[in-house]
Design a protein around this motif. Structure first.
Motif, mmCIF file in Angstrom:
data_model
loop_
_atom_site.group_PDB
_atom_site.id
_atom_site.type_symbol
_atom_site.label_atom_id
_atom_site.label_comp_id
_atom_site.label_asym_id
_atom_site.label_seq_id
_atom_site.Cartn_x
_atom_site.Cartn_y
_atom_site.Cartn_z
ATOM 1 N N LEU A 13 0.850 -1.193 0.000
ATOM 2 C CA LEU A 13 0.000 0.000 0.000
ATOM 3 C C LEU A 13 0.885 1.243 0.000
ATOM 4 C CD1 LEU A 13 -2.529 -1.048 2.815
ATOM 5 C CD2 LEU A 13 -2.639 -1.556 0.364
ATOM 6 N N SER A 14 0.509 2.234 -0.805
ATOM 7 C CA SER A 14 1.292 3.475 -0.818
ATOM 8 C C SER A 14 1.134 4.170 0.536
ATOM 9 C CB SER A 14 0.819 4.399 -1.942
ATOM 10 O OG SER A 14 -0.561 4.660 -1.839
ATOM 11 N N VAL A 15 2.217 4.728 1.053
ATOM 12 C CA VAL A 15 2.121 5.378 2.368
ATOM 13 C C VAL A 15 1.174 6.574 2.325
ATOM 14 C CG1 VAL A 15 4.381 4.662 3.263
ATOM 15 C CG2 VAL A 15 4.193 6.781 1.925
ATOM 16 N N LEU A 16 1.037 7.161 1.147
ATOM 17 C CA LEU A 16 0.097 8.280 0.983
ATOM 18 C C LEU A 16 -1.177 7.753 0.335
ATOM 19 C CD1 LEU A 16 -0.499 11.366 1.014
ATOM 20 C CD2 LEU A 16 0.537 11.473 -1.265
ATOM 21 N N GLY A 17 -2.293 7.939 1.028
ATOM 22 C CA GLY A 17 -3.584 7.542 0.472
ATOM 23 C C GLY A 17 -4.388 8.776 0.131
ATOM 24 N N PHE A 18 -5.328 8.619 -0.779
ATOM 25 C CA PHE A 18 -6.141 9.750 -1.218
ATOM 26 C C PHE A 18 -7.474 9.714 -0.469
ATOM 27 C CE2 PHE A 18 -6.268 12.691 -5.006
ATOM 28 C CZ PHE A 18 -7.375 13.397 -4.576
ATOM 29 N N GLY A 19 -7.696 10.690 0.402
ATOM 30 C CA GLY A 19 -8.967 10.803 1.114
ATOM 31 C C GLY A 19 -9.953 11.572 0.247
ATOM 32 N N CYS A 20 -11.072 10.941 -0.074
ATOM 33 C CA CYS A 20 -11.993 11.531 -1.063
ATOM 34 C C CYS A 20 -13.162 12.265 -0.424
ATOM 35 C CB CYS A 20 -12.491 10.436 -2.001
ATOM 36 S SG CYS A 20 -11.156 9.620 -2.897
ATOM 37 N N MET A 21 -12.956 12.808 0.779
ATOM 38 C CA MET A 21 -14.055 13.508 1.446
ATOM 39 C C MET A 21 -14.078 14.997 1.118
ATOM 40 S SD MET A 21 -14.914 13.483 5.493
ATOM 41 C CE MET A 21 -14.581 15.039 6.249
ATOM 42 N N ARG A 22 -12.919 15.547 0.774
ATOM 43 C CA ARG A 22 -12.860 17.005 0.664
ATOM 44 C C ARG A 22 -12.544 17.485 -0.750
ATOM 45 N NH1 ARG A 22 -12.228 18.693 6.477
ATOM 46 N NH2 ARG A 22 -11.458 16.861 7.537
ATOM 47 N N LYS A 35 -11.616 18.962 -11.930
ATOM 48 C CA LYS A 35 -10.520 19.114 -10.951
ATOM 49 C C LYS A 35 -10.238 17.771 -10.270
ATOM 50 C CE LYS A 35 -10.537 23.849 -9.320
ATOM 51 N NZ LYS A 35 -11.065 24.742 -8.310
ATOM 52 N N ALA A 36 -11.321 17.102 -9.874
ATOM 53 C CA ALA A 36 -11.156 15.814 -9.173
ATOM 54 C C ALA A 36 -10.469 14.804 -10.089
ATOM 55 C CB ALA A 36 -12.513 15.298 -8.716
ATOM 56 N N GLU A 37 -10.851 14.805 -11.352
ATOM 57 C CA GLU A 37 -10.279 13.838 -12.292
ATOM 58 C C GLU A 37 -8.772 14.083 -12.465
ATOM 59 O OE1 GLU A 37 -12.232 13.748 -16.072
ATOM 60 O OE2 GLU A 37 -11.065 12.019 -16.747
ATOM 61 N N LYS A 38 -8.434 15.352 -12.643
ATOM 62 C CA LYS A 38 -7.019 15.688 -12.831
ATOM 63 C C LYS A 38 -6.190 15.232 -11.616
ATOM 64 C CE LYS A 38 -4.509 19.584 -14.621
ATOM 65 N NZ LYS A 38 -4.010 20.670 -13.838
ATOM 66 N N SER A 42 -3.384 12.275 -11.605
ATOM 67 C CA SER A 42 -2.004 12.655 -11.215
ATOM 68 C C SER A 42 -1.530 11.850 -10.019
ATOM 69 C CB SER A 42 -1.904 14.111 -10.775
ATOM 70 O OG SER A 42 -2.190 14.961 -11.766
ATOM 71 N N ALA A 43 -2.434 11.659 -9.046
ATOM 72 C CA ALA A 43 -2.040 10.925 -7.831
ATOM 73 C C ALA A 43 -1.638 9.500 -8.198
ATOM 74 C CB ALA A 43 -3.192 10.920 -6.826
ATOM 75 N N ILE A 44 -2.420 8.871 -9.053
ATOM 76 C CA ILE A 44 -2.105 7.482 -9.427
ATOM 77 C C ILE A 44 -0.783 7.442 -10.212
ATOM 78 C CG2 ILE A 44 -2.893 5.474 -10.770
ATOM 79 C CD1 ILE A 44 -5.793 6.320 -9.958
ATOM 80 N N SER A 250 -4.792 11.684 2.853
ATOM 81 C CA SER A 250 -4.750 13.136 2.728
ATOM 82 C C SER A 250 -5.896 13.570 1.817
ATOM 83 C CB SER A 250 -3.396 13.558 2.132
ATOM 84 O OG SER A 250 -3.390 14.951 1.900
ATOM 85 N N GLY A 251 -6.711 14.483 2.305
ATOM 86 C CA GLY A 251 -7.843 14.985 1.501
ATOM 87 C C GLY A 251 -7.359 16.056 0.553
ATOM 88 N N MET A 252 -6.625 15.631 -0.451
ATOM 89 C CA MET A 252 -5.979 16.603 -1.351
ATOM 90 C C MET A 252 -7.013 17.220 -2.292
ATOM 91 S SD MET A 252 -2.619 14.280 -2.116
ATOM 92 C CE MET A 252 -3.424 12.693 -2.026
ATOM 93 N N ASN A 253 -6.996 18.552 -2.385
ATOM 94 C CA ASN A 253 -7.900 19.146 -3.376
ATOM 95 C C ASN A 253 -7.229 20.201 -4.243
ATOM 96 O OD1 ASN A 253 -7.883 21.282 -1.639
ATOM 97 N ND2 ASN A 253 -9.878 20.778 -0.731
#
Ligand code: SF4
Ligand code: SF4
Length: 395
Positions: A13-22, A35-38, A42-44, A250-253
């Motif tokens: 598992l990647s140490v950084l996960g994508f939190g999809c709440m924010r 924006k979410a798609e980009k 990019s994260a993947i 991380s809830g990256m936006n």
């Protein structure tokens, strides 16, 4: 990107996960798909392979499903989502909600499925009475659920007791350098790890406070210790320093946040912090405790209030009045709660103490009493006068 092994499943598992709440939202309140798609793509591409959403994150499952399907990315990642167990009144509800989630996510299996915000052993036993163990066994046997876990915001003794009540595959806890002794805390992390469970971390930055809301003195301490890391990076590094931590959500936006997070995740190895850095955290913890009075993370679970009180905004402004300065906090209070654009004053003095909000707060904040403190500080009589005039002018 660094990866840590899920010892139960053997997956990396990647140490950084994508939190999809924010995800960022437009004026209509809908998630900004482009924006979410980009960001997700990019994260993947940067190596993130763990994505966490939930039934109750408005629009999130649908958007994640659409983006993964459109870009043919489903098989490249581990997908986590959560069962809203409070909606389960009969056995059939487990399957009904799960099938709805599969449909929203445009997939036929979930890698990491969680009972969402399971606070007590009593509630787990209630679910067992409804037959949840049988249902989970069937889903795992069919391959529709690969790993089963629970997310947690309750008291530490309950977290530890829940660990022993079922053969969980993983768990998710709130944890950050200000929450060592709060909720599951360090003791919970160590206990879960001892059982061989991967531990997923949520609220690593305490609802963003450890990134954008740090008191100036705390920021200075970090800067003078090592200026190359952002406040958020300091938050993440404290977590990744601990080998028991598997994935940090991380809830990256924004692209900027993603880049910053990925940069630190590339060097996220256990025991990387030097004594000088560990001492800096200790000092920052002291400063933060002095400055932040109400531990609200801004999750919005307590909303809406029937009287229109903007609870998280009131607490954020109150905290800012200590963490930054009184004028900053007051400006924030005026613009975000007391004076608004719908001819409705959403400040704390509208609270009628109905209590509807308190039971929903995962941080167990005594909201009514806290709002009283907020009102006392932020709405003295002269402020009430200004608010009344401003709201009259805006009508
Ligand atoms: S107790 Fe006050 S703030 Fe909470 S829901 Fe009721 S009116 Fe709103
Ligand atoms: S008061 Fe509690 S539920 Fe409401 S936003 Fe803050 S942390 Fe979330």
């Amino acid at each position: 990107m660094q990866y840590r092994i899920d010892k139960k499943s053997g997956k990396e598992l990647s140490v950084l996960g994508f939190g999809c709440m924010r995800f960022a939202r437009g004026i209509s309140g809908k998630i900004d798909l482009q924006k979410a798609e980009k960001l997700i793509v990019s994260a993947i591409e940067s190596g993130v392979n763990y994505f966490d959403t939930a039934y109750i994150y408005s629009g999130s499952e649908e958007i994640v499903g659409e983006i993964l399907h459109k870009n043919k990315l489903r098989e490249k990642i581990f997908l986590a989502t959560k069962l809203p167990f409070s909606k389960c009144k009969v056995y059939e509800d487990f399957e009904r909600l799960f099938q709805e989630q599969l449909s929203r996510l445009q997939t036929d299996y979930i890698d990491y499925y969680l009972i969402h915000n399971l606070p007590t052993t009593a509630l787990w036993q209630g679910l067992c009475t409804l037959g949840i163990e049988k249902w989970i066994a069937e889903k795992k046997a069919s391959g529709q659920i690969k790993n089963i876990g629970y997310s947690f915001h309750g008291a530490q003794d309950q977290f530890l007791a829940l660990l022993d009540l079922y053969d969980w595959d993983f768990c998710q806890i709130q944890y950050n350098y200000m929450n060592e002794h709060y909720q599951a805390g360090t003791a919970g992390l160590l206990a879960a790890n001892k059982k061989g469970l991967p531990v997923i971390i949520m609220e690593p930055l305490l609802g963003g406070k450890l990134a954008t809301g740090l008191p100036k003195k705390a920021e200075q301490k970090f800067r003078e210790t090592d200026g190359k890391y952002s406040n958020a990076a300091w938050g993440f590094r404290w977590l990744w320093n601990q080998p028991q931590v598997s994935v940090v959500l991380s809830g990256m936006n924004s692209e900027e946040q993603l880049l910053d997070n990925v940069k630190v995740a590339q060097e996220a190895v256990p025991d990387m912090l030097v004594p000088q850095e560990l001492a800096a955290y200790e000092r920052v913890q002291e400063i933060f405790r002095e400055a932040y009075k109400i531990p609200c993370t801004g999750c919005n679970y307590c909303m809406p209030c029937p009287k229109g009180v903007n609870i998280p905004a009131s607490f954020a402004a109150y905290n800012a009045s200590y963490a930054n300065d009184f004028v900053t906090g007051m400006m924030q209070y005026m613009t975000s709660t007391a004076i608004n654009h719908k001819n409705h004053n959403s400040s704390g003095h509208n609270c009628i103490k109905c209590g509807a909000c308190e039971q929903k707060c995962p941080q167990h904040i005594p909201i009514i009493a806290s709002l009283e403190k907020v009102t006392k500080r932020m709405e003295p009589f002269w402020v009430r006068g200004i608010i009344a005039i401003a709201n009259k002018v805006m009508r």
